[in-house]
Structure formats: structure tokens, C-alpha cells
Design a protein around this motif. Structure first.
Motif, PDB file in Angstrom:
ATOM      1  N   UNK A   1       0.686  -1.360  -0.064  1.00  0.00           N
ATOM      2  CA  UNK A   1       0.071   0.311   0.033  1.00  0.00           C
ATOM      3  C   UNK A   1       1.088   0.944   0.212  1.00  0.00           C
ATOM      4  N   UNK A   2       2.355   1.110   0.718  1.00  0.00           N
ATOM      5  CA  UNK A   2       3.014   2.756   1.094  1.00  0.00           C
ATOM      6  C   UNK A   2       4.284   2.123   0.232  1.00  0.00           C
ATOM      7  N   UNK A   3       4.518   1.144  -0.471  1.00  0.00           N
ATOM      8  CA  UNK A   3       5.871   1.172  -1.390  1.00  0.00           C
ATOM      9  C   UNK A   3       5.307   1.710  -2.932  1.00  0.00           C
ATOM     10  N   UNK A   4       7.019   2.818  -2.934  1.00  0.00           N
ATOM     11  CA  UNK A   4       7.021   3.590  -3.663  1.00  0.00           C
ATOM     12  C   UNK A   4       7.540   2.297  -5.188  1.00  0.00           C
ATOM     13  N   UNK A   5       7.025   1.057  -5.110  1.00  0.00           N
ATOM     14  CA  UNK A   5       7.896   0.557  -6.024  1.00  0.00           C
ATOM     15  C   UNK A   5       6.477  -0.185  -6.482  1.00  0.00           C
ATOM     16  N   UNK A   6       5.581   0.669  -6.625  1.00  0.00           N
ATOM     17  CA  UNK A   6       3.580   0.286  -6.911  1.00  0.00           C
ATOM     18  C   UNK A   6       3.360   1.199  -7.341  1.00  0.00           C
ATOM     19  N   UNK A   7       3.619   1.569  -8.727  1.00  0.00           N
ATOM     20  CA  UNK A   7       3.074   2.619  -9.790  1.00  0.00           C
ATOM     21  C   UNK A   7       1.064   2.101  -9.761  1.00  0.00           C
ATOM     22  N   UNK A   8       0.277   1.148  -9.886  1.00  0.00           N
ATOM     23  CA  UNK A   8      -0.813   1.208  -9.488  1.00  0.00           C
ATOM     24  C   UNK A   8      -0.776  -0.337  -9.183  1.00  0.00           C
ATOM     25  N   UNK A   9      -2.076  -0.042  -8.473  1.00  0.00           N
ATOM     26  CA  UNK A   9      -2.357  -1.958  -7.936  1.00  0.00           C
ATOM     27  C   UNK A   9      -4.002  -1.594  -7.371  1.00  0.00           C
ATOM     28  N   UNK A  10      -4.819  -3.063  -7.569  1.00  0.00           N
ATOM     29  CA  UNK A  10      -6.368  -3.135  -6.596  1.00  0.00           C
ATOM     30  C   UNK A  10      -6.030  -3.158  -5.477  1.00  0.00           C
ATOM     31  N   UNK A  11      -6.365  -2.596  -4.728  1.00  0.00           N
ATOM     32  CA  UNK A  11      -6.404  -2.577  -3.307  1.00  0.00           C
ATOM     33  C   UNK A  11      -6.945  -3.601  -2.484  1.00  0.00           C
ATOM     34  N   UNK A  12      -6.984  -4.582  -1.859  1.00  0.00           N
ATOM     35  CA  UNK A  12      -7.720  -4.833  -0.884  1.00  0.00           C
ATOM     36  C   UNK A  12      -7.772  -4.259   0.767  1.00  0.00           C
ATOM     37  N   UNK A  13      -9.340  -4.267   1.023  1.00  0.00           N
ATOM     38  CA  UNK A  13      -8.809  -3.643   2.267  1.00  0.00           C
ATOM     39  C   UNK A  13      -8.170  -4.445   4.279  1.00  0.00           C
ATOM     40  N   UNK A  14      -7.172  -3.936   4.839  1.00  0.00           N
ATOM     41  CA  UNK A  14      -6.824  -4.636   5.622  1.00  0.00           C
ATOM     42  C   UNK A  14      -8.259  -5.627   6.082  1.00  0.00           C
ATOM     43  N   UNK A  15      -8.070  -7.101   6.588  1.00  0.00           N
ATOM     44  CA  UNK A  15      -9.378  -7.978   7.322  1.00  0.00           C
ATOM     45  C   UNK A  15     -10.103  -7.004   6.761  1.00  0.00           C
ATOM     46  N   UNK A  16     -10.597  -6.665   5.395  1.00  0.00           N
ATOM     47  CA  UNK A  16     -11.914  -7.149   4.977  1.00  0.00           C
ATOM     48  C   UNK A  16     -12.098  -8.202   4.634  1.00  0.00           C
ATOM     49  N   UNK A  17     -12.802  -8.535   4.699  1.00  0.00           N
ATOM     50  CA  UNK A  17     -13.505  -9.889   4.656  1.00  0.00           C
ATOM     51  C   UNK A  17     -13.846 -10.261   3.406  1.00  0.00           C
ATOM     52  N   UNK A  18     -14.822  -9.461   2.315  1.00  0.00           N
ATOM     53  CA  UNK A  18     -14.353 -10.257   1.539  1.00  0.00           C
ATOM     54  C   UNK A  18     -13.607 -10.322   0.014  1.00  0.00           C
TER      55      UNK A  18
END
Length: 456
Positions: A262-279
Motif C-alpha cells: 500500500x505504501x511502497x514506492x515500487x507500486x505505480x498502480x495496484x488493485x487495493x484490498x482493505x486490511x481485514x476486509x472479509x470480502x
């Protein structure tokens, strides 16, 4: 009295009928419709969130793209060929048919994302809000639409090019656009998106598409078209930003994975998933492991150097444990967090190196970009003494991409793009480089001529 009663009754019936009609025509007062939701900036922003949400589903980056882009390749083996009536295994062993529900799920998932972006793009011009904010919304929607079409044409070749909000009858009249036409639209969307989006977002909005993401994806589109001069010129500003290291930077995978996506400078774009999100947890957990030990990682360890810090992250396993690259922190027995990287700095550098080498062998910047990725992985740098020809460099790039992006749903597409299908999978016919169009989609259109890909 009768002469008065009859007209009164008749009038009452008319009023009653009119009132009933109005009552039946009422939309639910406690829920939104497209006509009542996309009416202001808040609604438009909510619609944009739904576009990002479409990428998270099992149909796309939550699960199916891993099957279509990775299990189809040579990095994984399906240990449970009978699961789901063999639909996943048939994709792995090149026996899938147009009835395969993974294919239909991915097709529908991408067009769901496109439908949502088209609504946003259709309504945005008529909503009063600041031009800067409106442009950022439009840019993000176009990025997501372009990414969706990029995946669609890589998976199926010719696909319907839908750029408006369609009604059912209009959708039934769709035909397949050529891949060249689809790419032309992708380029237009990404070019506009890159001009409208910021290079960074505030932490509270991290994960939104940026101008760097749009330009990097645009360069990848050019790479698939073998327009190497445009790949290099498009990527050069991003490469400079990576070398500068203030906003973007390579990060050793020992720290990028398993944590820090989530915070890496290496990631230009990612599909995000919530911390602890059940789905989201279910989606991430399905990627490479479930209770039936579905997948074994089969990428050969011998192709990694002994000191390569990526090696342990994709170590072969048949135990059902997630690979280190995606072994995200567990909140409880069922919940995890695991963003899915789509474009990384390493991808930019390897595309840049590949393009420069294809333009002319021996470019010092090509070696610099390749070695930046290798040094980051604690692998031995390459030199003109070890890669003495253009083909040597090309082969090294192809291998480096396999090492760097293993399990990130890019391997199959790289095999096809670089014409390695016959080498990696001897005997597999060329028509299998793209998938069959789902039969359910063919059944839904009026003119079915020319809808199925050759060979299926």
C-alpha cells in the motif's frame, strides 16, 4: 341523481386509474437509481469508486485473471483438476471451450467495469463542479476503461468496443471491433488520462490512478504493438522519476513483499484490498491457495541465482501455503490483506530496457535499467561481455520478467507477446494464444457471424 352519479363515478375511475399509474411509476424512495445518483459531485465520486470496485472482484484481479494469466502459463500447476468440473484445469491444459465459466466471468467482469466507467464519463460533463476535480474523475475512469480493454483484447483479440451507456437492444446489436481499433481507443483514453491525472495523491486517496500509471500502461500498450520508439519516449520521464527516488523507486522484494504494497514506492498502480476486509480477504486468499491445496508453484528455482532475493518468495510448494510474495498479514483465521500489483517500477524499467534494445543493441541506458532491477534483487549485473548480442539481451529481458513478475498474472501474456508459445508449450496450436469467446455472449447478440475466434 343518476345523471350526476354516473359522471362522478366515471371521473373517479379516471382519477383512480391516473393515480394508480403514477403510483406504479414511482421509483423506490429509499434507494438510488442511475438518474438520481449521478446528479452531483458526491454521486459521481461514488460512481468512480464502483469502477475501482469492479477490478477487485473474483471475476478479475480477485481470482480469474490469475487463472487466465498465470495458471495458463508455466509457473503453476493445478493440483485439483476435477474442481469445478475441471474448468480451471481445462485452461491450464489448453482444452477449454466457450462454455468455460471462468471465461464468461472474466468477460462479464471487464464489461461491468467498462459499463460503470461509461456512466461516469457520460454524466461528468453535465455536473457542476471544479474543472480540476472533474478532469481527475474523467482521467481515472478512462484509465480503468483502458485497463479493462487492454485485458480484453489480450485475452480475446477482437472484442466489442462499447463507449456509451447501452440499453439491452443496443447491446444485442454489438459487433466485435478489431484488436487494432481497440488499441486505438486504449491509446486515446490513456493519453487523455495522463494529461488529466496528478503524479501523486494524498495518503487518504492512495491507490487512485496517477499520470505515471496512465503513461506506464500506455507504454505497455505500445510494447504489445512493438512500437519500441514510443515505449522508450513514453517511459523516459517515469524512469527518471524512479532513479530520482522521491515519489517512485525500486524496493527490494524482501520489503515490498509480503508487506508494504500500500505504501511502497515500487507500486505505480495496484488493485487495493482493505486490511481485514472479509470480502477482499476471500478474493486474496483464493489466488494461490485454498483448503484443497489447489495450486503448486512450479517455477524452477534453478533459474534464480542463489542470492536472488525473489527466489524464496516464489518457492515451489504443494502444502497449500500462500507463496511468500502474497503471504500478507492475517487479521484472524479467515481475514487477510493483499493488494494486487498491476504496474510496478520494475515493469517500467524492464519495458524501457527491452524497447531500447529493440531499437538498437548496446544502449548503455538499456543495461542500466536492466541492472537496476537485478541489483535490487541482489542478482549479478549484466554487461556487454555477458550479453554480447541483441538477441542475448532480449533473452535476458524475457527471463528477468519471468523472475520479477512471477505470480503477478503477466506470465501468459508475456509468452504470447514474445512469440514463445511454440517454445514453452511445444505442440500447442497458435489459435490457443487467445481464448474462445464465451458462448453465452454469442447467444445474446443478434448477428452471431464472426463472433467466435478461429479454431474454437
Amino acid at each position: 341523481m343518476k345523471k350526476y352519479i354516473i359522471p362522478i363515478i366515471a371521473c373517479g375511475l379516471i382519477i383512480s386509474a391516473t393515480s394508480c399509474k403514477k403510483f406504479l411509476d414511482l421509483k423506490p424512495l429509499d434507494s438510488y437509481t442511475e438518474n438520481t445518483f449521478y446528479v452531483d459531485e458526491k454521486g459521481l465520486q461514488g460512481g468512480l469508486v464502483s469502477c475501482y470496485d469492479a477490478l477487485q472482484t473474483d471475476s478479475l484481479y480477485g481470482n480469474n485473471l490469475l487463472t487466465l494469466g498465470e495458471i495458463r502459463g508455466d509457473n503453476l500447476t493445478d493440483n485439483d483438476p476435477g474442481s469445478g468440473a475441471g474448468v480451471r484445469n481445462s485452461i491450464e491444459v489448453f482444452s477449454e471451450t466457450s462454455a468455460n465459466n471462468i471465461l464468461s466471468g472474466a468477460w462479464q467482469g471487464h464489461y461491468k467495469a467498462i459499463y460503470r466507467t461509461n456512466i461516469v464519463l457520460d454524466r461528468a460533463p453535465g455536473i457542476t463542479m471544479s474543472d480540476a476535480t472533474k478532469n481527475q474523475i474523467i482521467g481515472q475512469a478512462k484509465f480503468i476503461r483502458a485497463l479493462s480493454y487492454f485485458n480484453l483484447t489480450r485475452l480475446w483479440g477482437n472484442v466489442p468496443l462499447v463507449l456509451t451507456v447501452q440499453k439491452t437492444d443496443e447491446a444485442r446489436a454489438n459487433t466485435r471491433a478489431t484488436s487494432a481499433q481497440v488499441y486505438q481507443q486504449i491509446i486515446a483514453d490513456l493519453t487523455d488520462a495522463a494529461s488529466k491525472l496528478p503524479t501523486t495523491w494524498a495518503d487518504a486517496q492512495r491507490g487512485r490512478a496517477t499520470s505515471y500509471a496512465a503513461s506506464a500502461l500506455l507504454a505497455k500498450v505500445y510494447l504489445y504493438q512493438k512500437r519500441y520508439d514510443l515505449v522508450a519516449s513514453t517511459l523516459q520521464p517515469i524512469v527518471n522519476a524512479i532513479y530520482a527516488g522521491s515519489v517512485l523507486s525500486l524496493v527490494p522484494q524482501t520489503t515490498t513483499f509480503p508487506s508494504g504494497l500500500k505504501t511502497s514506492k515500487d507500486i505505480i498502480f495496484a488493485v487495493l484490498y482493505l486490511n481485514g476486509g472479509v470480502k477482499e480477504a476471500v478474493n486474496q486468499d483464493n489466488r494461490y491457495r485454498n483448503n484443497n491445496n489447489t495450486n503448486t508453484i512450479t517455477i524452477p528455482q534453478a533459474i534464480f541465482e542463489a542470492a536472488d532475493n525473489r527466489r524464496a518468495l516464489v518457492a515451489p510448494t504443494g502444502t497449500g501455503a500462500r507463496p511468500g510474495k502474497f503471504n500478507s498479514p492475517v487479521s484472524n483465521s479467515t481475514e487477510v490483506s493483499g493488494d494486487f500489483p498491476v504496474i510496478r517500477c520494475a515493469d517500467v524499467l524492464l519495458m524501457y530496457a527491452e524497447a531500447l534494445n529493440e531499437v538498437a543493441y548496446g544502449n548503455a541506458e538499456a543495461f542500466r535499467a536492466l541492472n537496476a532491477v537485478r541489483t535490487n534483487a541482489a542478482a549479478t549485473p549484466k554487461t556487454a561481455a555477458t550479453l554480447t548480442t541483441q538477441n542475448d539481451f532480449r533473452t535476458a529481458i524475457y527471463l528477468e520478467r519471468r523472475l520479477e513478475f512471477a505470480l503477478e498474472a503477466d506470465r501468459w501474456f508475456d509468452i504470447v507477446r514474445t512469440n514463445q508459445l511454440g517454445t514453452v508449450f511445444p505442440g500447442i496450436p497458435a489459435f490457443r494464444s487467445i481464448y474462445p469467446v464465451p458462448q453465452a455472449e454469442i447467444d445474446n447478440v443478434n448477428n452471431k457471424t464472426g463472433w467466435q475466434n478461429t479454431g474454437y
